[in-house]
Scaffold this motif. Structure first.
Motif, PDB file in Angstrom:
ATOM      1  N   GLU A 125       2.364   1.851  -3.469  1.00 38.81           N
ATOM      2  CA  GLU A 125       1.120   2.546  -4.247  1.00 38.81           C
ATOM      3  C   GLU A 125       1.042   3.864  -4.126  1.00 38.81           C
ATOM      4  O   GLU A 125       0.889   4.823  -5.772  1.00 38.81           O
ATOM      5  CB  GLU A 125       0.337   0.860  -4.860  1.00 38.81           C
ATOM      6  CG  GLU A 125      -1.090   1.396  -6.180  1.00 38.81           C
ATOM      7  CD  GLU A 125      -2.258   0.364  -5.504  1.00 38.81           C
ATOM      8  OE1 GLU A 125      -1.816  -0.746  -5.722  1.00 38.81           O
ATOM      9  OE2 GLU A 125      -1.831   0.609  -7.441  1.00 38.81           O
ATOM     10  N   ASP A 126       0.596   4.432  -2.541  1.00 35.90           N
ATOM     11  CA  ASP A 126       0.632   5.393  -2.317  1.00 35.90           C
ATOM     12  C   ASP A 126       1.969   6.564  -2.845  1.00 35.90           C
ATOM     13  O   ASP A 126       1.291   7.671  -3.424  1.00 35.90           O
ATOM     14  CB  ASP A 126       0.124   5.521  -1.403  1.00 35.90           C
ATOM     15  CG  ASP A 126      -0.974   5.049  -0.789  1.00 35.90           C
ATOM     16  OD1 ASP A 126      -1.822   4.688  -1.527  1.00 35.90           O
ATOM     17  OD2 ASP A 126      -0.676   5.295   0.936  1.00 35.90           O
ATOM     18  N   ALA A 127       2.747   5.679  -3.069  1.00 38.22           N
ATOM     19  CA  ALA A 127       4.716   6.517  -3.030  1.00 38.22           C
ATOM     20  C   ALA A 127       4.188   6.519  -5.332  1.00 38.22           C
ATOM     21  O   ALA A 127       4.467   8.111  -5.740  1.00 38.22           O
ATOM     22  CB  ALA A 127       5.434   6.086  -2.633  1.00 38.22           C
ATOM     23  N   GLN A 173       1.069  -1.344   0.066  1.00 38.32           N
ATOM     24  CA  GLN A 173       0.363   0.128   0.098  1.00 38.32           C
ATOM     25  C   GLN A 173       0.563   1.495  -0.083  1.00 38.32           C
ATOM     26  O   GLN A 173       0.336   2.453  -0.270  1.00 38.32           O
ATOM     27  CB  GLN A 173      -0.866  -0.378   1.104  1.00 38.32           C
ATOM     28  CG  GLN A 173      -2.066   1.112   1.863  1.00 38.32           C
ATOM     29  CD  GLN A 173      -2.850   0.991   0.287  1.00 38.32           C
ATOM     30  OE1 GLN A 173      -3.486   0.103  -0.280  1.00 38.32           O
ATOM     31  NE2 GLN A 173      -2.598   1.954  -0.604  1.00 38.32           N
ATOM     32  N   ALA A 174       2.018   1.233   1.050  1.00 35.61           N
ATOM     33  CA  ALA A 174       2.724   1.991   0.770  1.00 35.61           C
ATOM     34  C   ALA A 174       3.552   2.827  -0.564  1.00 35.61           C
ATOM     35  O   ALA A 174       3.627   3.935  -0.377  1.00 35.61           O
ATOM     36  CB  ALA A 174       3.763   2.156   1.876  1.00 35.61           C
ATOM     37  N   GLU A 176       1.624   6.753  -6.790  1.00 36.44           N
ATOM     38  CA  GLU A 176       0.458   7.474  -7.487  1.00 36.44           C
ATOM     39  C   GLU A 176       0.994   9.213  -6.414  1.00 36.44           C
ATOM     40  O   GLU A 176       0.682  10.444  -7.751  1.00 36.44           O
ATOM     41  CB  GLU A 176      -0.517   7.620  -6.521  1.00 36.44           C
ATOM     42  CG  GLU A 176      -1.382   5.670  -7.260  1.00 36.44           C
ATOM     43  CD  GLU A 176      -2.175   6.134  -8.297  1.00 36.44           C
ATOM     44  OE1 GLU A 176      -2.425   7.147  -9.368  1.00 36.44           O
ATOM     45  OE2 GLU A 176      -2.224   5.350  -9.254  1.00 36.44           O
ATOM     46  N   ASN A 177       1.387   9.147  -6.081  1.00 33.73           N
ATOM     47  CA  ASN A 177       2.013  10.398  -5.066  1.00 33.73           C
ATOM     48  C   ASN A 177       2.586  11.441  -7.159  1.00 33.73           C
ATOM     49  O   ASN A 177       2.544  12.464  -7.364  1.00 33.73           O
ATOM     50  CB  ASN A 177       2.143  10.692  -4.971  1.00 33.73           C
ATOM     51  CG  ASN A 177       1.148  11.120  -3.130  1.00 33.73           C
ATOM     52  OD1 ASN A 177       0.477  11.012  -3.152  1.00 33.73           O
ATOM     53  ND2 ASN A 177       1.729  10.617  -2.052  1.00 33.73           N
ATOM     54  N   LYS A 188       1.220  12.024  -9.715  1.00 32.16           N
ATOM     55  CA  LYS A 188       0.640  13.394  -9.884  1.00 32.16           C
ATOM     56  C   LYS A 188       1.311  14.332  -9.958  1.00 32.16           C
ATOM     57  O   LYS A 188       1.360  14.785 -10.048  1.00 32.16           O
ATOM     58  CB  LYS A 188      -0.286  13.624  -8.530  1.00 32.16           C
ATOM     59  CG  LYS A 188      -1.869  12.627  -8.778  1.00 32.16           C
ATOM     60  CD  LYS A 188      -2.441  12.708  -7.220  1.00 32.16           C
ATOM     61  CE  LYS A 188      -3.863  11.777  -7.499  1.00 32.16           C
ATOM     62  NZ  LYS A 188      -3.881  11.291  -5.686  1.00 32.16           N
TER      63      LYS A 188
END
Lengths: 420, 420
Positions: free
Chosen positions: B207-209, B204-205, B211-212, B215
């Motif tokens: 995938e969050d990174a 999860q960490a 995505e950030n 962006k």
């Protein structure tokens, strides 16, 4: 058993064809395609080395090996490797084996003094050296140091503006290094050399290229000069090139450090700054105790013998050069400087001449009696006779020349094609 | 003489302090600062090895070496090095010694099958492997392959947008590699791990990174997962991470090639494409005949013994773990998975606890009777007991534990400071 095996290999080394005569894929028909579940005897292993491996070797230690440049083994080096392998310490930082680091620093200073480098290159003069695993590693470290010093000033996004200069005779390792460190290969200025300047890099051509690049918005970064090129032993004018490097603030053959610090490597010795941690001087983290080998080689031979070995190679090359010069069918193409002789069969037609020399080289190598390689310089196909194998004596050089003459005579008979 | 010397070294290895006790700079007071002009005897060299080098070694082959991870020597490996050094061929391309290339391909397939890799990783499945000189070289080659494939699509000037992902437990070699290949170190996403997930990388960490970064206009490039981290043996969830790598088209542990072609290396075998030229699979041009050593090690031991060796290490680690668990003053900090046990003295005050464990480790190492190293994970200082030296037996593990208890008791007396 292994010592005897190796002794026998050297005793019989001249009986093997110098260049291996096997065909691609030969070995997989002879060895199993999975690892053995149970252990095998050393006798079985050595039997396979004799029957399957030795025939597939090109014998770099043969006195009839005149290809590339030599990579000599010696008894002293062998002893060094045995100790290095037996002790098997990993000296990536000082604490992990202080002697590995300190012996390397001492031996690097020995080598610096042997090469008569300025004292600022020595540990004793606040410089220092490191034994890299390969030339390419050393070049990559140098390029990275130069790159990052400049990018710190102009910004990381300008990496595509950095330019590296060298002659078209420079070893391909430099271009490989340029690619590895992320400088676009289109920014590699491969400056033309010519027969008239004996394939050395022209200071004028260099300065012109730098000026053009500056005008076009590029950032000149790095100059590589070579003393004794691979193809034909050309020597770049280091003093004059150095002045240009200084004028334009180019990096010019100066070693530099990188650092990496992970918690598991931290220790008081490193933090005291009293010690060198060689992991920061190279690409890899771990390292063998290579200084032990070099230290033993230097001590067991002594400077006197090492110099004598080099001079003897050069004298053998002079002898070979004079043999070539006496035969009007041949020419020495580039002036010999060290122990590399570049020659060819003369021919009125350049195209047919190339084909003829290619055939001559193939005939010599396929005989198994000697191994040479070729180069193309200034559009000319040349045969390279590199002399320097430890076991090479006058008789091997004389035999090589007889072999070349014999194969040339066969070619004349076959094609009637030798001009002059 | 040298064989006897090495045999004696192993016979007496437990008599030496495991971690060298010398002070920085000790060696330069004992050895001359210039190379000898005349040759020296082997006896003189070995005398210096005994008197000056051995005291400066940290003895990686000692059964009481529990630091870093082990780098084991074996008789089979020694035989391999002897043959490799004795034959001393340079197999940078196929023609320069066909057996060196072909044996490496065969042995790489052996290893691939030993590791049960999918057949596409094997030469026999149109994949293939290479023995690099070091892990860092391998990582640099992988990063360069990933970098250049992406830059071909988005343009070389976008190198500063490339992002590399790994956990904060990843080996520092990755960051070194990122620097070397010219990706800004600010683009290295060192994702936090925690005690609760046993210091493994959270999908999860990750995938969050990613995505950030997308962006923010960055280009996710490369994901490094680890099975058995250096600090505490953590295992990243490879399957789940692999799915994310696939979703975002990240490079995920896949080997790749580079090429370099200079005229002096050209030959018919290379141009036939029937052969592998290993110079294109690594950073360096030249290379030792490393496959010979690996081939001999595998054959002389056999898979059965190699597996047995690993299982025996793990069993010794289990034994050590149970000894730690029985003593209420201590705790095993991270679950043991392989043969690395991470433990510490418990303490109510974290700060004092750190100091206490640091002192305990120093006392153990300074005794010369064993050598362990430390790590910091999740802010916790842990002592690492890495088990895996070939010579380590049950009694060495038991002695280590007694030594640790003895030094812990001394500390309690001295400071009265052990809580629980």
């Amino acid at each position: 058993m292994v010592i005897d095996f190796i002794a026998d290999y050297y005793k019989n080394i001249e009986k093997n064809p110098v260049q291996s005569q096997v065909k691609p894929g030969y070995l997989m028909t002879q060895l199993p395609d999975t690892a053995p579940y149970c252990q095998e005897s050393l006798e079985d292993v050595l039997k396979d080395v004799t029957e399957s491996i030795i025939p597939g070797l090109t014998h770099w230690q043969s006195p009839n090996f005149f290809a590339y440049f030599q990579a000599n083994a010696s008894t002293a080096g062998f002893v060094g490797e045995m100790l290095c392998t037996g002790l098997n310490v990993v000296g990536f930082n000082w604490i992990a084996s202080p002697a590995a680091t300190e012996l390397e620093s001492i031996v690097m200073d020995w080598v610096g003094k042997m090469l008569k480098l300025p004292s600022t290159f020595l540990f004793s003069g606040n410089g220092g050296g490191v034994l890299h695993g390969s030339t390419c590693e050393a070049i990559v470290c140098t390029l990275v140091a130069a790159r990052d010093e400049t990018l710190r000033m102009i910004g990381a996004e300008n990496i595509t503006k950095l330019v590296v200069y060298a002659s078209d005779q420079t070893h391909s390792t430099l271009l490989k290094g340029v690619k590895l460190v992320g400088i676009p290969t289109s920014n590699f200025r491969c400056l033309s050399t010519s027969f008239s300047s004996e394939f050395s890099l022209s200071p004028q051509a260099l300065e012109d290229a730098i000026e053009n690049d500056i005008k076009a918005g590029f950032v000149p970064l790095f100059l590589c000069a070579t003393v004794g090129t691979t193809a034909c032993g050309a020597v770049d004018p280091v003093m004059d090139l150095g002045k240009i490097a200084r004028k334009y603030n180019l990096w010019f053959h100066i070693d530099a450090a990188l650092r990496s610090d992970a918690e598991f490597l931290r220790n008081n010795a490193s933090e005291s700054n009293d010690v060198v941690d060689y992991k920061d001087w190279q690409i890899a983290l771990s390292r063998r105790f290579r200084a032990l080998k070099l230290w033993i080689v230097i001590r067991r031979h002594g400077l006197a013998n090492l110099m004598c070995h080099i001079r003897s190679d050069v004298n053998l090359a002079k002898r070979f050069e004079s043999l070539v010069a006496k035969d009007s069918r041949f020419e020495v193409v580039v002036r010999r400087r060290f122990s590399l002789v570049c020659f060819r069969l003369k021919h009125n037609d350049e195209c047919q001449g190339l084909e003829l020399n290619r055939k001559l080289l193939a005939a010599v190598n396929e005989s198994g009696r000697a191994f040479m390689t070729h180069a193309v310089v200034g559009g000319l196909f040349i045969i390279r006779c590199a002399i320097g194998s430890t076991l090479t004596e006058e008789r091997h050089v004389d035999d090589l020349w007889k072999l070349i003459q014999e194969k040339a005579a066969d070619l004349v008979k076959e094609t009637g094609a030798i001009g002059g």
